[in-house]
Design a protein around this motif. Structure first.
Motif, mmCIF file in Angstrom:
data_model
loop_
_atom_site.group_PDB
_atom_site.id
_atom_site.type_symbol
_atom_site.label_atom_id
_atom_site.label_comp_id
_atom_site.label_asym_id
_atom_site.label_seq_id
_atom_site.Cartn_x
_atom_site.Cartn_y
_atom_site.Cartn_z
ATOM 1 N N GLY A 1 42.680 95.605 25.744
ATOM 2 C CA GLY A 1 43.105 94.400 26.475
ATOM 3 C C GLY A 1 41.936 93.531 26.900
ATOM 4 N N ASP B 1 39.021 82.642 22.558
ATOM 5 C CA ASP B 1 39.385 83.045 21.193
ATOM 6 C C ASP B 1 38.773 82.121 20.136
ATOM 7 O OD1 ASP B 1 40.867 85.118 22.227
ATOM 8 O OD2 ASP B 1 42.704 84.627 21.131
ATOM 9 N N GLY C 1 40.730 90.446 25.195
ATOM 10 C CA GLY C 1 40.597 89.062 24.717
ATOM 11 C C GLY C 1 40.630 88.030 25.822
ATOM 12 N N MET C 2 41.706 87.995 26.574
ATOM 13 C CA MET C 2 41.817 86.991 27.635
ATOM 14 C C MET C 2 40.725 87.199 28.682
ATOM 15 S SD MET C 2 44.997 86.158 30.128
ATOM 16 C CE MET C 2 44.962 87.712 31.003
ATOM 17 N N ASN C 3 40.466 88.464 28.989
ATOM 18 C CA ASN C 3 39.447 88.753 29.996
ATOM 19 C C ASN C 3 38.081 88.218 29.565
ATOM 20 O OD1 ASN C 3 40.623 90.748 32.184
ATOM 21 N ND2 ASN C 3 41.595 91.260 30.251
ATOM 22 N N ARG D 1 50.336 71.526 22.859
ATOM 23 C CA ARG D 1 51.703 71.919 23.232
ATOM 24 C C ARG D 1 52.224 71.016 24.335
ATOM 25 N NH1 ARG D 1 51.508 76.573 25.863
ATOM 26 N NH2 ARG D 1 49.417 77.221 25.368
ATOM 27 N N GLU E 1 45.769 69.314 25.330
ATOM 28 C CA GLU E 1 46.577 70.462 24.890
ATOM 29 C C GLU E 1 47.672 69.954 23.956
ATOM 30 O OE1 GLU E 1 46.831 73.965 25.071
ATOM 31 O OE2 GLU E 1 48.520 73.459 23.762
ATOM 32 N N VAL F 1 43.780 67.615 19.124
ATOM 33 C CA VAL F 1 42.459 67.189 18.635
ATOM 34 C C VAL F 1 42.390 67.436 17.135
ATOM 35 C CG1 VAL F 1 39.997 67.758 18.735
ATOM 36 C CG2 VAL F 1 41.330 67.514 20.846
ATOM 37 N N ARG G 1 51.048 87.164 25.510
ATOM 38 C CA ARG G 1 50.237 87.967 24.594
ATOM 39 C C ARG G 1 49.489 88.971 25.461
ATOM 40 N NH1 ARG G 1 46.802 84.231 21.112
ATOM 41 N NH2 ARG G 1 46.828 82.828 22.888
ATOM 42 N N ALA G 2 48.546 88.494 26.261
ATOM 43 C CA ALA G 2 47.805 89.424 27.115
ATOM 44 C C ALA G 2 48.664 89.859 28.291
ATOM 45 C CB ALA G 2 46.548 88.739 27.630
ATOM 46 N N PHE G 3 48.436 91.082 28.726
ATOM 47 C CA PHE G 3 49.145 91.542 29.925
ATOM 48 C C PHE G 3 48.242 92.407 30.797
ATOM 49 C CE2 PHE G 3 49.472 95.605 28.007
ATOM 50 C CZ PHE G 3 49.598 95.323 26.660
ATOM 51 N N ALA G 4 46.979 92.611 30.363
ATOM 52 C CA ALA G 4 46.060 93.445 31.139
ATOM 53 C C ALA G 4 44.962 92.565 31.730
ATOM 54 C CB ALA G 4 45.437 94.508 30.238
ATOM 55 N N GLN H 1 50.532 87.116 30.657
ATOM 56 C CA GLN H 1 49.513 86.064 30.513
ATOM 57 C C GLN H 1 49.968 84.751 31.149
ATOM 58 O OE1 GLN H 1 47.650 85.878 26.669
ATOM 59 N NE2 GLN H 1 47.196 83.712 26.793
ATOM 60 N N THR I 1 41.375 80.334 29.012
ATOM 61 C CA THR I 1 39.946 79.982 29.023
ATOM 62 C C THR I 1 39.759 78.530 29.455
ATOM 63 O OG1 THR I 1 39.617 81.507 27.171
ATOM 64 C CG2 THR I 1 37.863 79.915 27.589
#
Ligand SMILES: Cc1cc2nc3c(=O)[nH]c(=O)nc-3n(C[C@H](O)[C@H](O)[C@H](O)COP(=O)(O)OP(=O)(O)OC[C@H]3O[C@@H](n4cnc5c(N)ncnc54)[C@H](O)[C@@H]3O)c2cc1C
Length: 504
Positions: free
Chosen positions: A290, A280, A292-294, A37, A35, A125, A45-48, A101, A16
């Motif tokens: 599938g 999210d 969430g990411m979308n 990380r 970020e 943050v 996680r997502a793959f669709a 993802q 996002t």
């Protein structure tokens, strides 16, 4: 290094945040992404990736590259052999793309950085405060704490969003499924169907390929519900898969296995003053369908051009309110849809399972129900509310019309790649009025008969006129352009004089 010269600070470099960063930076907005990380994520996680997301990526010149990384699946199998056919979707991409993802994130990160977004890793943050003119964001970096000033903040920082907490917003909802086992494995006997899913008795399983020899498995065992921290046992995973799908496909060599629970939650507000929530951070739901990411990527596509217009002084504050007004109902619909799929999948008794299959099969035999289901899952059917009395197409997604000549590469999606509004003006229609908005409106001619249509930068229809009287149509067009695109850069009179149309 974190800049203090920011128009927008985005918290979180997930899909996002990265899509939004690319859109803002491409529009010339000074954008920083914080970020926590240090490294890029290689966790999938997502793959669709659904059709509407591919259309949004196409409108950024990224779809073909992403499609080359994955497998195209033209239909989804639900349970008991019930299928949702995607191949007749009215889209250039009538399928779901199965790709990890991290491929989506890599592509979006490369675009955002190339467009000039400042991506700072190792920056967590911890809080924020806003006043009438901007927002102060507290950040912990490897060199110590720092406070960053910016005009706007977007919290794209995922399920446990600090931004949402700093706004004092609740995240109401509940766990929808617990003890879901997740694994990436090799299969000695891969399935013939690309996606396999079924539920039998107390077992549910789902298998999908990544396209590189690895397979994603979800499995759920009603008889063995454990807390998230309890390790997954490959033997149990194989047993549950066998029970649900009739075979375990010779599953072996897992590269990772994990157990998780899935919540259904939504923030009540996506905007508080100068701070927005997306992805999210704003909504979470079960992985079924599938979505969430979308949904997060669509949030970003909706917000980007509005924020850019606000930063550049081209939009009334009310345009920013439309982000919540348009995306919150979509989030609610996705929550309900994915919740319904998972609840149906996990129905217990055999008679209820048989009834579920029969009802779904009967419903999906009917064209409208089938199209509605495919439109919902793919995102192609999503539309935004239109003002009373508006043309019926207003708020719907613009189809990828072929364009006359070699304009913009020949398709509407390509014309949208500049991040501008696109005015689809049939040949013969006088679109000279749009010249005064020439820095943000691109005029194209469709090959087929189409009414005069203003398409937003996110590919949704803002305004349509079927007025045949040229003077009235011209006046309506000027009003629509003023409402949607802000004040004209070139005064309309001087433009008219320059083009010769205003000389008496
Ligand atoms: C098992 C599983 C399967 C899924 N399958 C699918 C699927 O097939 N299709 C689909 O569309 N969706 C799927 N999803 C959901 C999808 O993964 C998420 O919806 C998606 O990752 C959300 O993207 P995001 O950018 O909003 O948030 P995230 O991906 O969570 O990114 C948030 C980022 O913010 C960073 N961050 C967090 N807090 C801070 C802070 N305080 N300061 C700085 N940075 C911070 C994090 O490190 C992270 O990089 C699945 C989810 C799961 C769990």
């Amino acid at each position: 290094m974190i800049s203090q010269q920011n128009d927008v600070v985005i918290v979180g470099a997930g899909p996002t945040g990265l899509l939004l960063a690319g859109d803002l930076a491409a529009a010339g907005v000074r954008t920083t992404v914080l970020e926590r990380r240090l490294e890029e994520s290689n966790l999938t996680r997502a793959f669709a990736v659904h059709a509407r997301t591919l259309e949004q990526l196409d409108a950024r010149g990224l779809a073909d590259e992403l499609i080359s990384t994955g497998a195209q699946v033209p239909s989804l199998r639900l349970f008991g052999g019930v299928r949702v056919d995607l191949s007749s979707l009215p889209s250039r991409h009538p399928f779901v793309l199965i790709t990890p993802q991290y491929q989506v994130e890599r592509l979006l990160q490369r675009r955002a950085v190339a467009a000039g977004a400042n991506l700072v890793r190792g920056a967590e943050v911890t809080g924020l405060r806003q006043d009438a003119d901007g927002v102060d964001v507290d950040v912990t970096t490897q060199d110590g704490p720092v406070t960053v000033r910016t005009s706007y903040v977007v919290g794209a920082d995922g399920l446990r969003s600090r931004v949402r907490a700093a706004l004092g917003l609740p995240f109401p909802g509940k766990a929808v499924v617990t003890s879901l086992m997740l694994a990436d494995v090799r299969l000695a006997e891969p399935p013939r169907d690309v996606l396999m899913v079924n539920a039998v008795g107390d077992a549910f399983a789902f298998v999908a390929p990544f396209g590189d020899g690895w397979y994603r498995v979800f499995a759920w065992n009603r008889r063995n519900q454990q807390p998230d921290g309890v390790p997954v046992d490959l033997t149990e995973l194989r047993e549950v898969t066998r029970e649900a799908l009739g075979t375990d496909f010779g599953m072996h060599d897992p590269r990772w296995m994990s157990r998780f629970h899935s919540d259904e939650r939504q923030a009540p507000q996506y905007r508080v003053g100068r701070v927005f929530l997306a992805g999210d951070a704003a909504h979470v739901h079960s992985p079924a369908g599938g979505q969430g990411m979308n949904t997060g990527l669509q949030d970003a596509a909706n917000l980007g051009w509005k924020l850019a217009a606000a930063v550049q002084g081209r939009a009334a504050d009310a345009l920013l309110d439309t982000y919540h007004a348009e995306r919150h109902p979509v989030g609610r619909m996705v929550l309900r849809g994915s919740g319904a799929i998972i609840r149906l999948a996990l129905i217990r008794s055999r008679p209820a399972q048989a009834a579920r299959t029969m009802i779904l099969r009967t419903a999906l035999r009917l064209g409208p129900a089938r199209r509605r289901m495919a439109g919902m899952i793919s995102g192609v059917g999503i539309r935004y509310a239109a003002p009373r009395g508006a043309h019926p197409q207003v708020g719907t997604r613009a189809e990828d019309l072929p364009l006359a000549g070699d304009q913009a590469g020949g398709r509407l999606a390509e014309a949208l790649r500049g991040g501008m509004f696109v005015l689809v003006a049939p040949s013969g229609a006088d679109a000279a009025a749009a010249r005064a908005w020439g820095d943000r409106v691109r005029v194209v001619t469709p090959t087929a008969a189409t009414p005069l249509t203003l398409v937003r930068p996110d590919g949704y229809i803002a305004w349509v006129s079927e007025e045949s009287e040229p003077g009235r149509r011209d006046e309506q067009l000027r009003v629509a352009l003023g409402e949607w695109c802000g004040a004209p850069v070139v005064s309309q009179e001087s433009d008219a004089v320059r083009s010769g149309t205003g000389q008496k």
